[in-house]
Motif scaffolding. Structure first.
Motif, PDB file in Angstrom:
ATOM      1  N   ARG A  26       0.832  -1.206   0.000  1.00  0.00           N
ATOM      2  CA  ARG A  26       0.000   0.000   0.000  1.00  0.00           C
ATOM      3  C   ARG A  26       0.869   1.258   0.000  1.00  0.00           C
ATOM      4  O   ARG A  26       0.523   2.275  -0.598  1.00  0.00           O
ATOM      5  CB  ARG A  26      -0.924   0.002   1.214  1.00  0.00           C
ATOM      6  CG  ARG A  26      -2.007  -1.087   1.180  1.00  0.00           C
ATOM      7  CD  ARG A  26      -2.982  -0.911   2.328  1.00  0.00           C
ATOM      8  NE  ARG A  26      -3.979  -1.965   2.406  1.00  0.00           N
ATOM      9  CZ  ARG A  26      -5.089  -2.018   1.679  1.00  0.00           C
ATOM     10  NH1 ARG A  26      -5.324  -1.052   0.802  1.00  0.00           N
ATOM     11  NH2 ARG A  26      -5.946  -3.002   1.822  1.00  0.00           N
ATOM     12  N   GLN A  27       2.017   1.168   0.681  1.00  0.00           N
ATOM     13  CA  GLN A  27       2.928   2.316   0.757  1.00  0.00           C
ATOM     14  C   GLN A  27       3.492   2.649  -0.621  1.00  0.00           C
ATOM     15  O   GLN A  27       3.544   3.818  -1.026  1.00  0.00           O
ATOM     16  CB  GLN A  27       4.077   2.001   1.720  1.00  0.00           C
ATOM     17  CG  GLN A  27       4.991   3.176   2.023  1.00  0.00           C
ATOM     18  CD  GLN A  27       4.359   4.162   2.990  1.00  0.00           C
ATOM     19  OE1 GLN A  27       3.885   3.767   4.047  1.00  0.00           O
ATOM     20  NE2 GLN A  27       4.327   5.432   2.617  1.00  0.00           N
ATOM     21  N   TYR A  29       2.214   1.793  -3.600  1.00  0.00           N
ATOM     22  CA  TYR A  29       1.159   2.232  -4.513  1.00  0.00           C
ATOM     23  C   TYR A  29       0.717   3.659  -4.187  1.00  0.00           C
ATOM     24  O   TYR A  29       0.489   4.466  -5.094  1.00  0.00           O
ATOM     25  CB  TYR A  29      -0.030   1.277  -4.462  1.00  0.00           C
ATOM     26  CG  TYR A  29      -1.142   1.670  -5.403  1.00  0.00           C
ATOM     27  CD1 TYR A  29      -0.933   1.654  -6.788  1.00  0.00           C
ATOM     28  CD2 TYR A  29      -2.375   2.102  -4.922  1.00  0.00           C
ATOM     29  CE1 TYR A  29      -1.941   2.046  -7.661  1.00  0.00           C
ATOM     30  CE2 TYR A  29      -3.379   2.490  -5.789  1.00  0.00           C
ATOM     31  CZ  TYR A  29      -3.163   2.460  -7.162  1.00  0.00           C
ATOM     32  OH  TYR A  29      -4.155   2.854  -8.023  1.00  0.00           O
ATOM     33  N   SER A  30       0.603   3.977  -2.896  1.00  0.00           N
ATOM     34  CA  SER A  30       0.211   5.323  -2.497  1.00  0.00           C
ATOM     35  C   SER A  30       1.235   6.353  -2.979  1.00  0.00           C
ATOM     36  O   SER A  30       0.870   7.431  -3.470  1.00  0.00           O
ATOM     37  CB  SER A  30       0.083   5.390  -0.968  1.00  0.00           C
ATOM     38  OG  SER A  30      -0.195   6.704  -0.545  1.00  0.00           O
ATOM     39  N   ALA A  31       2.525   6.007  -2.870  1.00  0.00           N
ATOM     40  CA  ALA A  31       3.580   6.908  -3.334  1.00  0.00           C
ATOM     41  C   ALA A  31       3.523   7.079  -4.847  1.00  0.00           C
ATOM     42  O   ALA A  31       3.725   8.185  -5.365  1.00  0.00           O
ATOM     43  CB  ALA A  31       4.943   6.375  -2.913  1.00  0.00           C
ATOM     44  N   GLN A  33       0.875   6.914  -6.664  1.00  0.00           N
ATOM     45  CA  GLN A  33      -0.268   7.788  -6.930  1.00  0.00           C
ATOM     46  C   GLN A  33       0.089   9.244  -6.634  1.00  0.00           C
ATOM     47  O   GLN A  33      -0.287  10.150  -7.393  1.00  0.00           O
ATOM     48  CB  GLN A  33      -1.462   7.352  -6.075  1.00  0.00           C
ATOM     49  CG  GLN A  33      -2.048   6.009  -6.468  1.00  0.00           C
ATOM     50  CD  GLN A  33      -2.608   6.032  -7.879  1.00  0.00           C
ATOM     51  OE1 GLN A  33      -3.619   6.672  -8.151  1.00  0.00           O
ATOM     52  NE2 GLN A  33      -1.934   5.349  -8.787  1.00  0.00           N
ATOM     53  N   GLU A  34       0.807   9.457  -5.549  1.00  0.00           N
ATOM     54  CA  GLU A  34       1.248  10.812  -5.202  1.00  0.00           C
ATOM     55  C   GLU A  34       2.125  11.390  -6.310  1.00  0.00           C
ATOM     56  O   GLU A  34       2.074  12.588  -6.607  1.00  0.00           O
ATOM     57  CB  GLU A  34       2.022  10.787  -3.883  1.00  0.00           C
ATOM     58  CG  GLU A  34       2.482  12.150  -3.410  1.00  0.00           C
ATOM     59  CD  GLU A  34       3.298  12.088  -2.134  1.00  0.00           C
ATOM     60  OE1 GLU A  34       4.034  13.059  -1.849  1.00  0.00           O
ATOM     61  OE2 GLU A  34       3.207  11.079  -1.409  1.00  0.00           O
ATOM     62  N   ARG A  67      -8.099  -5.511  -3.716  1.00  0.00           N
ATOM     63  CA  ARG A  67      -7.470  -4.196  -3.917  1.00  0.00           C
ATOM     64  C   ARG A  67      -7.612  -3.735  -5.361  1.00  0.00           C
ATOM     65  O   ARG A  67      -7.885  -2.555  -5.619  1.00  0.00           O
ATOM     66  CB  ARG A  67      -5.995  -4.250  -3.527  1.00  0.00           C
ATOM     67  CG  ARG A  67      -5.754  -4.443  -2.044  1.00  0.00           C
ATOM     68  CD  ARG A  67      -4.263  -4.441  -1.719  1.00  0.00           C
ATOM     69  NE  ARG A  67      -4.024  -4.833  -0.334  1.00  0.00           N
ATOM     70  CZ  ARG A  67      -2.836  -4.879   0.242  1.00  0.00           C
ATOM     71  NH1 ARG A  67      -1.756  -4.545  -0.458  1.00  0.00           N
ATOM     72  NH2 ARG A  67      -2.709  -5.247   1.501  1.00  0.00           N
ATOM     73  N   GLU A  71      -9.522  -0.364  -6.733  1.00  0.00           N
ATOM     74  CA  GLU A  71      -8.867   0.666  -7.540  1.00  0.00           C
ATOM     75  C   GLU A  71      -9.575   0.872  -8.871  1.00  0.00           C
ATOM     76  O   GLU A  71      -9.698   2.001  -9.352  1.00  0.00           O
ATOM     77  CB  GLU A  71      -7.396   0.308  -7.754  1.00  0.00           C
ATOM     78  CG  GLU A  71      -6.547   0.390  -6.492  1.00  0.00           C
ATOM     79  CD  GLU A  71      -6.689   1.721  -5.793  1.00  0.00           C
ATOM     80  OE1 GLU A  71      -6.560   2.773  -6.451  1.00  0.00           O
ATOM     81  OE2 GLU A  71      -6.949   1.717  -4.573  1.00  0.00           O
ATOM     82  N   LYS A  74     -12.381   3.132  -8.681  1.00  0.00           N
ATOM     83  CA  LYS A  74     -11.965   4.536  -8.625  1.00  0.00           C
ATOM     84  C   LYS A  74     -11.483   5.035  -9.993  1.00  0.00           C
ATOM     85  O   LYS A  74     -11.018   6.176 -10.114  1.00  0.00           O
ATOM     86  CB  LYS A  74     -10.827   4.711  -7.614  1.00  0.00           C
ATOM     87  CG  LYS A  74     -11.177   4.315  -6.196  1.00  0.00           C
ATOM     88  CD  LYS A  74      -9.929   4.406  -5.314  1.00  0.00           C
ATOM     89  CE  LYS A  74     -10.173   3.865  -3.923  1.00  0.00           C
ATOM     90  NZ  LYS A  74      -8.933   3.878  -3.103  1.00  0.00           N
ATOM     91  N   LYS A  76      -8.964   3.531 -11.665  1.00  0.00           N
ATOM     92  CA  LYS A  76      -7.561   3.163 -11.844  1.00  0.00           C
ATOM     93  C   LYS A  76      -7.466   1.783 -12.499  1.00  0.00           C
ATOM     94  O   LYS A  76      -8.408   1.019 -12.528  1.00  0.00           O
ATOM     95  CB  LYS A  76      -6.847   3.135 -10.490  1.00  0.00           C
ATOM     96  CG  LYS A  76      -7.028   4.396  -9.661  1.00  0.00           C
ATOM     97  CD  LYS A  76      -6.409   5.610 -10.321  1.00  0.00           C
ATOM     98  CE  LYS A  76      -6.519   6.829  -9.422  1.00  0.00           C
ATOM     99  NZ  LYS A  76      -5.924   8.043 -10.054  1.00  0.00           N
ATOM    100  N   ASP A 156      10.100   4.371   4.787  1.00  0.00           N
ATOM    101  CA  ASP A 156       9.081   3.831   3.883  1.00  0.00           C
ATOM    102  C   ASP A 156       9.592   2.591   3.161  1.00  0.00           C
ATOM    103  O   ASP A 156       8.823   1.663   2.883  1.00  0.00           O
ATOM    104  CB  ASP A 156       8.673   4.878   2.844  1.00  0.00           C
ATOM    105  CG  ASP A 156       7.903   6.043   3.438  1.00  0.00           C
ATOM    106  OD1 ASP A 156       7.264   5.858   4.489  1.00  0.00           O
ATOM    107  OD2 ASP A 156       7.954   7.131   2.843  1.00  0.00           O
TER     108      ASP A 156
END
Length: 202
Positions: A26-27, A29-31, A33-34, A67, A71, A74, A76, A156
């Motif tokens: 998740r870390q 994938y979140s990064a 996306q950021e 997951r 996504e 959303k 994605k 991270d």
């Protein structure tokens, strides 16, 4: 394939293995996306990920499918149909390497739309680079770039590793190597900037 942590193409056509590896943390994938990275897939990959029957799926398998569905809800990881030209390209590629339709369709689609193909399969990577000449990237490359650009921190990195391993991933050694490459590249960049600085040597 040599990794350059300072560069990463943000729009990617993902094959099945890279979909799971990207979503395994998740870390990570979140990064991604950021950093405004986008991932899409072909209909063949969608079938392999969500429709193709699996014998004795693990809890991690079920969680990753959940997951992916979340996504997609959303907007994605959108799935795209292959054109007739793509299908012809797949047929031509099949004669060169024994790979699944997911990898072959991803290579063909990425080549046609002139975007990157992201895979963690060595044979697929080699075929993409040598035959299709598509921009070819990997999940460790993504991780390395996120570290280099400070979107992911040193702390991270450990979270990414533990989350990936928890989901049954096998890329931990490669993610660690990519992390080391990113740190070295950042150090080299800082040294080069210091050398070029007008105040250097004062």
């Amino acid at each position: 394939m040599a990794i350059d942590p300072s560069k990463f193409h943000k729009i990617n056509v993902a094959d099945t293995c890279s979909v799971w590896n990207i979503l395994s943390s998740r870390q990570l994938y979140s990064a991604a996306q950021e950093a405004q990275c986008e991932f899409c897939m072909t209909g063949f990959v969608l079938y392999e990920c969500l429709i193709k029957p699996r014998t004795s799926p693990t809890e991690a398998d079920l969680e990753l499918k959940k997951r992916l569905k979340q996504e997609q809800a959303k907007g994605k990881f959108s799935a795209h149909s292959c054109s007739i030209d793509d299908l012809q390209a797949i047929a031509n590629l099949e004669s060169r390497k024994r790979l699944g339709k997911g990898e072959l369709s991803s290579i063909a689609f990425a080549s046609r739309i002139r975007q990157a193909f992201i895979t963690d399969d060595r044979k697929a990577r080699a075929l993409s680079e040598s035959v299709a000449q598509a921009i070819t990237q990997t999940t460790p490359h993504l991780h390395s770039w996120l570290i280099f650009t400070n979107i992911l921190t040193d702390a991270d990195h450990q979270t990414v590793l533990s989350q990936h391993i928890e989901m049954g991933g096998s890329l931990a050694p490669h993610l660690s190597t990519a992390y080391g490459i990113a740190l070295q590249c950042r150090l080299n960049s800082l040294a080069a900037n210091k050398t070029l600085s007008p105040d250097a040597g004062l």
